[in-house]
Design an enzyme around this catalytic site. Structure first.
Site, PDB file in Angstrom:
ATOM      1  N   LYS A  53      51.307  -3.316  -3.988  1.00  0.00           N
ATOM      2  CA  LYS A  53      51.881  -2.814  -2.729  1.00  0.00           C
ATOM      3  C   LYS A  53      52.101  -3.962  -1.750  1.00  0.00           C
ATOM      4  CE  LYS A  53      49.949   1.737  -3.462  1.00  0.00           C
ATOM      5  NZ  LYS A  53      48.767   2.606  -3.337  1.00  0.00           N
ATOM      6  N   GLN A  97      43.512   3.755   0.126  1.00  0.00           N
ATOM      7  CA  GLN A  97      43.642   3.752  -1.342  1.00  0.00           C
ATOM      8  C   GLN A  97      42.583   4.678  -1.961  1.00  0.00           C
ATOM      9  OE1 GLN A  97      46.079   2.076  -3.186  1.00  0.00           O
ATOM     10  NE2 GLN A  97      45.221   3.228  -4.885  1.00  0.00           N
ATOM     11  N   ASP A 120      51.661   8.130   3.041  1.00  0.00           N
ATOM     12  CA  ASP A 120      51.357   8.677   1.711  1.00  0.00           C
ATOM     13  C   ASP A 120      51.627  10.191   1.662  1.00  0.00           C
ATOM     14  OD1 ASP A 120      50.703   7.319  -0.529  1.00  0.00           O
ATOM     15  OD2 ASP A 120      48.534   7.316  -0.222  1.00  0.00           O
TER      16      ASP A 120
END
Ligand code: NDP
Length: 281
Positions: A53, A97, A120
């Site tokens: 990322k 994460q 997200d």
């Protein structure tokens, strides 16, 4: 033989578009999009994802920072870190994460992310808006990437039978809702589904998001179906999907490979969402 949907190539096209968008935002508003990634503990898979990322952000001109925290951090301190990022006007996107180490509630932590920075798309506000079809909101990156892949085939989704195998909050459930939005007739399968092969065979569109290597066999697939393999299973022999690709490609009309399928599209969608967040800010 089915046509391969090349996720890597599609993702590159989206990254190029995002890079242009970033330059435009800088020129017009003097804003550089920034993504903050929170990584708790040393999970090997997560380290790889986070590095990918970071690299992807750098490539398109998005500023990224990774906040690495010890696995022993207390939940309230982790939430404190998230709240600081919520308040920081220079940060446009926040990504925690997953999975979090044992003892930390993913639900509590994710629920504390400002929905406007939830790139997200996993905050209940964004999930709720998706369910109600109420914008603007952020879509979860993986199913959003899958929709782009489906649309790229030019095949009409309306009226098709879509079968989603897996019902996680990250992939299966939002995937099913997005297909429903496009007027597919949707079936969601999971570990308690009675006759999984028979359900799969009804799918004009079949999306596998299970986490079991090559579980879906060629004879589970309706001839001419579009097959999307979200699975990422790391074996000694390499990365494989949930679909037995060699068998399935003989039956499907279109199929995504693993690797170079859904994975690169997920990251491309994260970049797109981060640019959108910065634009809205
Ligand atoms: P989860 O483990 O959260 O969910 C798996 C789902 O599969 C569950 O709903 C489970 O059912 C169902 N399932 C498990 N075993 C069976 C079975 N034998 N028959 C039918 N259904 C079954 O996984 P995720 O959704 O997070 O991820 C799924 C896969 O996708 C993984 O391989 C993951 O690595 C990959 N992934 C890939 C991404 C990408 O960018 N390409 C992004 C995210 C995930 P039940 O609910 O009943 O337990």
């Amino acid at each position: 033989m089915g046509q391969i949907i090349d996720g890597k190539m599609m993702a590159q096209g989206i990254r190029d578009e995002v890079a242009k968008g970033v330059k435009e935002l800088q020129r017009k508003m003097g804003i550089t999009p920034k993504l903050s990634v929170v990584l708790v503990g040393g999970d090997a898979g997560s380290q790889v994802y986070v590095r990918n990322k970071e690299k992807a952000c750098a490539e398109v001109g998005i500023t990224s920072e990774t906040i690495r925290l010890d696995a022993s951090i207390k939940e309230k301190d982790l939430i404190g870190v998230v709240n600081k990022l919520n308040e920081d006007s220079k940060v446009h996107g926040i990504l925690v994460q997953l999975p979090l180490p044992k003892g930390l509630s993913e639900l509590n932590v994710l629920n504390n992310i400002d929905p406007k920075k939830d790139v997200d798309g996993l905050h209940p506000v964004n999930m709720g808006k998706l369910l109600k079809g109420e914008g603007p909101y952020f879509l979860p990156c993986t199913p959003q990437g899958v929709m782009e892949m489906l649309l790229s085939t030019g095949v009409e989704i309306k009226g098709k039978n879509a079968v989603v195998v897996g019902r996680s909050n990250i992939v299966g459930k939002p995937m099913a809702i997005m297909l429903l939005e496009k007027h597919a007739t949707v079936t969601i399968c999971h570990s308690r589904t009675n006759d999984l092969p028979a359900e799969c065979r009804r799918g004009d569109i079949l999306v596998a998001a299970v986490g079991r290597p090559k579980m879906i066999k060629g004879n589970w697939i309706k001839p001419g179906a579009i097959v999307i393999d979200v699975g990422m299973n790391r074996l000694d022999t390499g990365l494989v999907g949930d679909v037995d690709f060699e068998e399935a490609k003989e039956v499907a009309s279109y199929i995504t490979p693993v690797p170079k399928g859904v994975g690169p599209m997920t990251i491309a969608m994260l970049l797109k969402n981060t640019l959108t967040a910065a634009g809205r800010a």
